[in-house]
Write a protein that holds these residues in place. Structure first.
Motif, PDB file in Angstrom:
ATOM      1  N   LEU A 149       3.705   1.986 -16.439  1.00 49.98           N
ATOM      2  CA  LEU A 149       2.516   2.805 -16.704  1.00 49.98           C
ATOM      3  C   LEU A 149       2.811   4.011 -17.586  1.00 49.98           C
ATOM      4  CD1 LEU A 149       0.744   2.868 -13.194  1.00 49.98           C
ATOM      5  CD2 LEU A 149       0.362   1.301 -15.112  1.00 49.98           C
ATOM      6  N   THR A 150       4.068   4.384 -17.676  1.00 54.50           N
ATOM      7  CA  THR A 150       4.403   5.621 -18.400  1.00 54.50           C
ATOM      8  C   THR A 150       5.278   5.402 -19.633  1.00 54.50           C
ATOM      9  OG1 THR A 150       6.323   5.989 -16.954  1.00 54.50           O
ATOM     10  CG2 THR A 150       4.233   7.004 -16.291  1.00 54.50           C
ATOM     11  N   ASP A 151       5.879   4.233 -19.754  1.00 57.26           N
ATOM     12  CA  ASP A 151       6.781   3.959 -20.877  1.00 57.26           C
ATOM     13  C   ASP A 151       6.218   2.779 -21.675  1.00 57.26           C
ATOM     14  OD1 ASP A 151       8.832   3.195 -22.612  1.00 57.26           O
ATOM     15  OD2 ASP A 151      10.425   3.648 -21.175  1.00 57.26           O
ATOM     16  N   ASP A 152       5.473   3.065 -22.721  1.00 59.21           N
ATOM     17  CA  ASP A 152       4.808   2.028 -23.505  1.00 59.21           C
ATOM     18  C   ASP A 152       5.802   1.054 -24.131  1.00 59.21           C
ATOM     19  OD1 ASP A 152       2.348   3.074 -22.891  1.00 59.21           O
ATOM     20  OD2 ASP A 152       2.158   4.227 -24.747  1.00 59.21           O
ATOM     21  N   GLN A 153       6.943   1.577 -24.588  1.00 60.14           N
ATOM     22  CA  GLN A 153       7.934   0.717 -25.232  1.00 60.14           C
ATOM     23  C   GLN A 153       8.516  -0.284 -24.250  1.00 60.14           C
ATOM     24  OE1 GLN A 153      11.028   2.852 -27.273  1.00 60.14           O
ATOM     25  NE2 GLN A 153      12.087   0.994 -27.945  1.00 60.14           N
ATOM     26  N   SER A 154       8.849   0.195 -23.040  1.00 58.76           N
ATOM     27  CA  SER A 154       9.400  -0.687 -22.015  1.00 58.76           C
ATOM     28  C   SER A 154       8.381  -1.755 -21.621  1.00 58.76           C
ATOM     29  CB  SER A 154       9.804   0.128 -20.783  1.00 58.76           C
ATOM     30  OG  SER A 154      10.211  -0.715 -19.736  1.00 58.76           O
ATOM     31  N   ARG A 155       7.147  -1.338 -21.459  1.00 63.27           N
ATOM     32  CA  ARG A 155       6.101  -2.277 -21.071  1.00 63.27           C
ATOM     33  C   ARG A 155       5.883  -3.346 -22.153  1.00 63.27           C
ATOM     34  NH1 ARG A 155       0.775  -3.630 -21.277  1.00 63.27           N
ATOM     35  NH2 ARG A 155      -0.195  -4.101 -19.256  1.00 63.27           N
ATOM     36  N   GLN A 156       5.823  -2.919 -23.419  1.00 65.25           N
ATOM     37  CA  GLN A 156       5.569  -3.870 -24.496  1.00 65.25           C
ATOM     38  C   GLN A 156       6.725  -4.845 -24.664  1.00 65.25           C
ATOM     39  OE1 GLN A 156       2.570  -4.136 -26.129  1.00 65.25           O
ATOM     40  NE2 GLN A 156       3.533  -6.076 -26.740  1.00 65.25           N
ATOM     41  N   SER A 157       7.947  -4.363 -24.471  1.00 69.44           N
ATOM     42  CA  SER A 157       9.106  -5.250 -24.556  1.00 69.44           C
ATOM     43  C   SER A 157       9.015  -6.352 -23.511  1.00 69.44           C
ATOM     44  CB  SER A 157      10.392  -4.442 -24.363  1.00 69.44           C
ATOM     45  OG  SER A 157      11.516  -5.295 -24.299  1.00 69.44           O
ATOM     46  N   LEU A 158       8.604  -5.977 -22.295  1.00 68.44           N
ATOM     47  CA  LEU A 158       8.459  -6.964 -21.235  1.00 68.44           C
ATOM     48  C   LEU A 158       7.335  -7.952 -21.562  1.00 68.44           C
ATOM     49  CD1 LEU A 158       9.065  -8.136 -18.473  1.00 68.44           C
ATOM     50  CD2 LEU A 158       7.632  -6.343 -17.458  1.00 68.44           C
ATOM     51  N   VAL A 159       6.206  -7.452 -22.025  1.00 66.45           N
ATOM     52  CA  VAL A 159       5.077  -8.314 -22.371  1.00 66.45           C
ATOM     53  C   VAL A 159       5.477  -9.309 -23.462  1.00 66.45           C
ATOM     54  CG1 VAL A 159       2.784  -8.362 -23.438  1.00 66.45           C
ATOM     55  CG2 VAL A 159       3.294  -6.693 -21.629  1.00 66.45           C
ATOM     56  N   ASP A 160       6.253  -8.855 -24.442  1.00 63.62           N
ATOM     57  CA  ASP A 160       6.702  -9.742 -25.524  1.00 63.62           C
ATOM     58  C   ASP A 160       7.579 -10.868 -24.980  1.00 63.62           C
ATOM     59  OD1 ASP A 160       5.333  -8.206 -27.344  1.00 63.62           O
ATOM     60  OD2 ASP A 160       7.093  -7.103 -28.038  1.00 63.62           O
ATOM     61  N   ARG A 161       8.475 -10.534 -24.061  1.00 66.34           N
ATOM     62  CA  ARG A 161       9.349 -11.550 -23.471  1.00 66.34           C
ATOM     63  C   ARG A 161       8.551 -12.546 -22.622  1.00 66.34           C
ATOM     64  NH1 ARG A 161      12.871  -8.108 -20.054  1.00 66.34           N
ATOM     65  NH2 ARG A 161      13.856 -10.084 -19.422  1.00 66.34           N
ATOM     66  N   LEU A 183       0.830  -1.212   0.000  1.00 67.83           N
ATOM     67  CA  LEU A 183       0.000   0.000   0.000  1.00 67.83           C
ATOM     68  C   LEU A 183       0.863   1.261   0.000  1.00 67.83           C
ATOM     69  CD1 LEU A 183      -2.793  -1.094   2.497  1.00 67.83           C
ATOM     70  CD2 LEU A 183      -3.041  -0.705   0.040  1.00 67.83           C
ATOM     71  N   LYS A 184       1.970   1.214   0.704  1.00 62.53           N
ATOM     72  CA  LYS A 184       2.892   2.348   0.707  1.00 62.53           C
ATOM     73  C   LYS A 184       3.449   2.581  -0.694  1.00 62.53           C
ATOM     74  CE  LYS A 184       7.041   4.115   3.046  1.00 62.53           C
ATOM     75  NZ  LYS A 184       8.094   3.788   4.055  1.00 62.53           N
ATOM     76  N   ALA A 185       3.808   1.501  -1.377  1.00 63.63           N
ATOM     77  CA  ALA A 185       4.291   1.617  -2.756  1.00 63.63           C
ATOM     78  C   ALA A 185       3.193   2.152  -3.665  1.00 63.63           C
ATOM     79  CB  ALA A 185       4.775   0.252  -3.250  1.00 63.63           C
ATOM     80  N   ALA A 186       1.957   1.722  -3.432  1.00 63.82           N
ATOM     81  CA  ALA A 186       0.830   2.201  -4.245  1.00 63.82           C
ATOM     82  C   ALA A 186       0.660   3.712  -4.106  1.00 63.82           C
ATOM     83  CB  ALA A 186      -0.445   1.477  -3.834  1.00 63.82           C
ATOM     84  N   LYS A 187       0.844   4.219  -2.909  1.00 65.60           N
ATOM     85  CA  LYS A 187       0.735   5.672  -2.709  1.00 65.60           C
ATOM     86  C   LYS A 187       1.822   6.411  -3.493  1.00 65.60           C
ATOM     87  CE  LYS A 187      -0.513   7.404   1.236  1.00 65.60           C
ATOM     88  NZ  LYS A 187      -0.571   7.765   2.672  1.00 65.60           N
ATOM     89  N   LEU A 188       3.015   5.834  -3.550  1.00 65.08           N
ATOM     90  CA  LEU A 188       4.097   6.446  -4.324  1.00 65.08           C
ATOM     91  C   LEU A 188       3.758   6.444  -5.814  1.00 65.08           C
ATOM     92  CD1 LEU A 188       7.212   4.892  -2.524  1.00 65.08           C
ATOM     93  CD2 LEU A 188       6.347   7.235  -2.314  1.00 65.08           C
ATOM     94  N   VAL A 189       3.151   5.350  -6.286  1.00 66.85           N
ATOM     95  CA  VAL A 189       2.739   5.288  -7.690  1.00 66.85           C
ATOM     96  C   VAL A 189       1.691   6.358  -7.976  1.00 66.85           C
ATOM     97  CG1 VAL A 189       1.582   3.882  -9.430  1.00 66.85           C
ATOM     98  CG2 VAL A 189       3.273   2.836  -7.906  1.00 66.85           C
ATOM     99  N   ARG A 190       0.715   6.486  -7.095  1.00 64.72           N
ATOM    100  CA  ARG A 190      -0.358   7.471  -7.286  1.00 64.72           C
ATOM    101  C   ARG A 190       0.215   8.892  -7.363  1.00 64.72           C
ATOM    102  NH1 ARG A 190      -5.537   7.627  -5.244  1.00 64.72           N
ATOM    103  NH2 ARG A 190      -5.847   5.560  -6.148  1.00 64.72           N
ATOM    104  N   GLN A 191       1.237   9.163  -6.564  1.00 66.88           N
ATOM    105  CA  GLN A 191       1.851  10.493  -6.591  1.00 66.88           C
ATOM    106  C   GLN A 191       2.481  10.795  -7.942  1.00 66.88           C
ATOM    107  OE1 GLN A 191       4.633  10.594  -3.333  1.00 66.88           O
ATOM    108  NE2 GLN A 191       3.059  10.325  -1.768  1.00 66.88           N
TER     109      GLN A 191
END
Length: 401
Positions: free
Chosen positions: A356-368, A207-215
């Motif tokens: 959540l903010t870098d589409d290229q990084s996210r898609q690369s991970l999803v592909d792997r 939950l603490k990490a989630a608050k950091l993400v929300r910020q």
């Protein structure tokens, strides 16, 4: 034909239920009895005790339940003597199941271990118990068959039974659609584990990490997937203390994973489900300083997450360390993981923010993740295990005749 089961984990209850159904589909006269959980009972297993109610961690908590465990062991041994089942099938839960295996072996009852304990990761000296008291080791992970066979155990790789459940599972589609269509903002699912002790140890940090993400990513939505109502009540109390806007759901884990843009999870078999859904995920396992020191002394592998073990080129390094996001040695890791006794919430949040903010990084991970899923996420483990067990028992029956 009568088969006695001993199963103590919620995940084992799931795998046991699938195996019971597979066995009964092959031989309608098979009677399944023993220790298990509600899923096994629903599949047609006659439960003597629900061991999943005692799914616990760490030696201190186990000691508190020793009288119950001794009572259950005595009950099993009396049943072995009185009823002489054709086989005993063990699933996970090694602390208790070693003793069940010994009792069955001493009475000449064949023992099958379906989903062998991960001795290669923390307790290789226990291979003697496996070799002495287990007749057939049915392995979930590709590298386990060779590891056990090299140490004198009759082992066979049958695949991971969790993928059977995932392939057959039906999602609550309206619920998933509602999660996706309510807002266009991303959903991050929090998976605090199926054991109450895991929830107590990890949820505050998540939950603490989630608050950091929300910020850093305003508008991000959060939802907690709770295993049962008592844990949901605990989660709601923690959410209220944190001040974070976060929904809590019981019995909706598959849907919350499917609808998520990313997840934060406690280490466990859920990592296989996250792989199956190709969800970018960061893994946490917060323990006490004492427990961290103990695992550091005994752990033989670098990773605690099954998905990461499946991508490792050196499974058993000479000097095991822990995952380091800055190390080239960990470039292959699909799920950043933090086994820790310290606050690593900034690290957890950093990974989620990147996805959540870098589409290229996210898609690369999803592909792997998709590549690994295509290699290992095949169903049929329950069917292969049932075929193996029935075949071996019929062979023994012919020999006896």
């Amino acid at each position: 034909m009568k088969i006695f089961f001993s199963v103590g984990e919620p995940s084992g209850d799931l795998h046991g239920a699938n195996l019971v159904r597979a066995l009964r589909s092959r031989k309608s006269d098979i009677q399944c009895v023993g220790f298990g959980g509600p899923r096994m009972a629903a599949a047609g297993c006659e439960l003597h005790q629900d061991l999943t109610q005692l799914a616990i961690m760490w030696i201190g908590r186990a000691l508190l339940h020793l009288p119950k465990f001794f009572g259950y062991l005595r009950q099993a041994d009396e049943y072995f003597e009185r009823e002489r089942p054709d086989a005993v099938v063990l699933i996970d839960y090694p602390g208790f199941n070693w003793h069940v295996a010994r009792k069955a072996h001493d009475r000449g009852i064949p023992v099958f271990y379906y989903g062998t304990p991960q001795l290669w990761g923390w307790a290789p000296w226990r291979i003697k118990k496996m070799r002495r008291n287990v007749d057939h080791a049915l392995c979930k992970l590709p590298f386990e068959e060779q590891w056990f066979r090299e140490r004198g155990v009759n082992a066979t790789y049958i695949g991971h039974p969790y993928f059977d459940e995932l392939r057959e599972r039906k999602l609550d589609t309206p619920f998933v659609d509602a999660l996706r269509s309510t807002e266009k903002s991303p959903l991050v699912t929090i998976l605090p584990g199926s054991r109450t002790q895991e929830v107590k140890s990890n949820l505050a940090d998540l939950l603490k990490a989630a608050k950091l993400v929300r910020q850093q990513v305003p508008g991000t939505r959060f939802a907690i997937a709770s295993f049962k109502e008592s844990q949901a009540a605990m989660a709601k109390a923690r959410v209220a203390e944190s001040g974070l806007d976060c929904d809590v759901h019981v019995g909706k884990t598959p849907e919350l994973i499917d609808a998520a843009s990313a997840t934060m999870a406690v280490s466990g078999s859920v990592s296989l489900e996250l792989l199956y859904h190709t969800k970018p995920s960061v893994i946490l396992y917060r323990v006490s300083r004492f427990a961290y020191a103990v695992q550091k002394r005994f752990r033989l592998v670098r990773y605690i997450t099954l998905v990461n073990l499946l991508t490792a080129t050196d499974l058993f390094p000479r000097k095991p360390a822990i995952y380091d996001p800055a190390s080239p040695e960990d470039a292959h890791v699909l799920m950043p993981e933090y086994l820790t006794s310290e606050d690593r919430t900034e690290d957890l949040a950093g990974h989620v923010v990147e996805w959540l903010t870098d589409d290229q990084s996210r898609q690369s991970l999803v592909d792997r993740m998709s590549e690994l899923k295509d290699r290992v996420a095949h169903g049929g483990a329950s069917e292969r295990a049932a075929d193996y067990i029935v075949r071996e028992l019929e062979h023994l029956g012919r020999e006896a005749a």
